[in-house]
Design an enzyme around this catalytic site. Structure first.
Site, mmCIF file in Angstrom:
data_model
loop_
_atom_site.group_PDB
_atom_site.id
_atom_site.type_symbol
_atom_site.label_atom_id
_atom_site.label_comp_id
_atom_site.label_asym_id
_atom_site.label_seq_id
_atom_site.Cartn_x
_atom_site.Cartn_y
_atom_site.Cartn_z
ATOM 1 C CE LYS B 81 -3.846 2.223 2.489
ATOM 2 N NZ LYS B 81 -4.704 1.706 3.721
ATOM 3 C CB SER B 156 -8.515 3.947 2.554
ATOM 4 O OG SER B 156 -7.634 3.211 4.015
ATOM 5 C CB SER B 180 -8.382 0.791 5.592
ATOM 6 O OG SER B 180 -9.508 2.114 4.779
#
Lengths: 104, 500
Positions: B81, B156, B180
């Protein structure tokens, strides 16, 4: 700002004031949208006020925070070039920034 | 298309370490896959082809020289990420304000992955500064759900989850502030774990809300997530909230679970999570999962967590408050974007932040500034912190009756791109069931529980006490094995081929 925070909403002027405090040069169009949206969000989050919690201690962190020490020994850190590598502007090995002190 | 991309991380590691295939071949197969499908999926913001192949070649060289692999995952590719700093790749946190930024140091998590010989394929898309539940708030455009490309992959960490579901990577890392990691896992039929707060270092993780953020493993199987968990978790003196305790033995727990017996394990169903507001197909999938757990020998008990209904409200006061403080560091002076040639630093800051932040980030900064204002602090931020205490107490009470708690991970399946982007409150409701865990600092994961009646994946959330990851992995692995046996194979193999 005063009034009963749990029942009153948020006004466009308040949003403009908060944006200034937060250093956000928001546009008039954004102010219109944000004021409406933030009013709805605040109405929803104000529900926390329904919980009787006068005698409940607040939690800021789920685990207890304590100071962390390390031995006072020299170890490598960023050098000047590395520290300045991402700077929007640099001069003479330093960050170059706009004027900080106002004329007022 | 190479069949290598369909394998699990454990299978790939076995083949690489026995030198049946090379780490370079495995890396190349995934890079080829990314080249073929990521134009559609948009899971990646940056693909590090060259660095990935160099890293993989080092693993191959070591194995050829007879050196033992650096970790059980040496040579296995991973998607990271874009919120963890990487010295050799740009790091943007999905924001324009960090466009093109090259961090001067690696996050501890990045360092651990490198030391373990994991091949980092690149950086994945995310909602800006991890604020969002759909990846639509990325400044670089949305990620698409491989199950239905007109739909969101969750957020997210939608990029990390979509990369797994599109077979672009067998492993990924996400961060979970309010769901997330877990909600994108549920939306994409993959596994996502939010470890105990303090279990995985936050050093070099660009902060959203510091008291809630936690990095965690993403994978296509529970066993793979466990392998990655043991690589990334553990004490870090560079993170003042890192827990100085041994990492729970989650790999062994997942293996034990996969043998299929949950006798003696008490599973608590939370009365307050799963009723109103949950899509019918999600509820029926959850009910079937509870029956399955019972068949495996678990004792099912009902528990009540009466303050969970206030979790969302408390979270959306605490989080923006921390955000408004944390994001003050983006001041256009030391790194990142600078806009305008205003006469004063203040004007440059305001112009830069206006240009560099997207709408959701601005909303949360303003909301947090409000909640922390003199005159409002006690009623909002202070009261939210008290509710946080009550939610932690609800968990503590529930865990006296049950070893793990279960609920649906998210109230709905993946929704169409564009559906909720202009309705922040509707977007926030996605995190209803995942938020309490972050507020309490406990552990939870999401494991696929089949498809809803709309043909889209549903996730089962398994929650455990702080540092109780072992039993959580055990239950999830047992459930996964039973589901796979019933379905004749893993759910993820039913994902449709991504249209070019």
């Amino acid at each position: 700002m005063s009034a009963d925070p749990v029942t009153s909403g948020i006004t466009r002027d308040e949003v403009a004031h908060l944006a200034r405090l937060a250093r956000l040069a928001v546009t008039d169009a954004e102010l219109d949208v944000f004021a409406t949206q933030l009013d709805v969000i605040l109405g929803a989050v104000a529900r926390v006020g329904e919980v009787a919690a006068d005698d409940i201690p607040p939690t800021s962190h789920a685990v207890p925070l304590r100071n962390v020490f390390r031995p006072d020994e020299r170890h490598p850190g960023l050098d000047q070039e590395q520290a300045l590598a991402g700077a929007p502007a640099a001069e003479d090995g330093r960050f170059r920034v706009p004027r900080i002190l106002g004329e007022e | 298309m190479s069949e290598l991309i369909r394998l699990t991380a454990a299978e790939l590691a076995e083949k690489i370490h026995s030198r049946e295939v090379s780490a370079v071949e495995v890396a190349q197969a995934h890079l080829d896959r990314i080249a073929a499908v990521d134009g559609t999926v948009h899971a990646f913001l940056h693909v590090a082809s060259e660095a990935a192949l160099v890293s993989a070649a080092l693993v191959d060289d070591g194995l050829a020289a007879g050196v033992a692999p650096a970790s059980p995952l040496a040579g296995v590719p991973l998607a990271l990420k874009d919120v963890f700093t990487t010295i050799d790749m740009p790091t943007t946190a999905g924001s324009k304000i960090l466009s093109g930024w090259r961090p001067p140091y690696d996050a501890t998590l990045t360092t651990r992955l490198r030391a373990a010989g994991v091949t980092i394929l690149g950086k994945t898309n995310m909602d800006e500064f991890a604020m969002g539940s759909s990846t639509e708030y990325s400044a670089y455009g949305p990620t698409r759900n491989p199950w239905a490309t007109a739909r969101i992959p969750g957020g997210s960490g939608g990029g990390s989850a979509a990369a797994l579901a599109a077979f672009e990577a067998p492993l990924a890392v996400g961060t979970d502030t309010g769901g997330s990691v877990r909600q994108p896992a549920a939306m994409t039929g993959t596994v996502g774990v939010k470890p105990t707060y303090g279990g995985v270092s936050r050093y070099g993780l660009i902060a959203c809300a510091s008291s809630l953020d936690q990095g965690g493993p993403c994978a296509r199987t529970v066993g793979d997530a466990a392998l990655l968990h043991e690589v990334i978790a553990g004490y870090d003196p560079l993170d003042s909230t890192s827990i100085d305790e041994p990492v729970p033995a989650v790999v062994a727990a997942a293996r034990l679970g996969a043998s299929g017996d949950l006798s003696g394990v008490r599973v608590g169903v939370i009365r307050e999570l799963g009723g109103e507001g949950y899509q019918a197909g999600v509820r029926s999938s959850f009910d079937a999962a509870v029956v399955q757990l019972q068949k495996l020998g678990a004792e099912i008990v009902e528990v009540s967590c009466p303050h969970f209904e206030y979790g969302l409200a408390a979270y959306y006061l605490i989080l923006p408050s921390e955000v408004s403080s944390n994001l003050a560091r983006f001041d256009a002076m030391r790194y990142g974007l600078r806009v305008g040639t205003g006469a004063s630093a203040e004007e440059v800051m305001a112009a830069t932040r206006e240009a560099g932040f997207g709408p959701e980030v601005k909303r949360r900064i303003i909301l947090g500034t409000y909640a922390l204002s003199s005159g409002y602090y006690d009623a909002y931020y202070g009261q939210a912190q008290k509710v946080r205490t009550l939610i932690a107490r609800d968990f503590a009470a529930a865990f006296t009756h049950a070893d793990v708690l279960v609920s649906p991970t998210a109230p709905t399946t993946a929704f169409p791109i564009g559906d909720k982007v202009d309705d922040p409150l509707a977007m926030y409701l996605n995190d209803l069931a995942t938020i309490p865990t972050n507020l309490a600092g406990t552990a939870a994961l999401s494991v696929p529980s089949g498809l809803a009646d709309d043909g889209l994946p549903v996730g089962l959330q398994v929650m455990a006490p702080a540092l109780g990851e072992a039993v959580m992995y055990r239950v999830a692995a047992a459930y996964e094995a039973a589901r796979d046996a019933e379905d004749g194979g893993p759910l993820i193999h039913r994902v449709p081929e991504v249209p070019a």
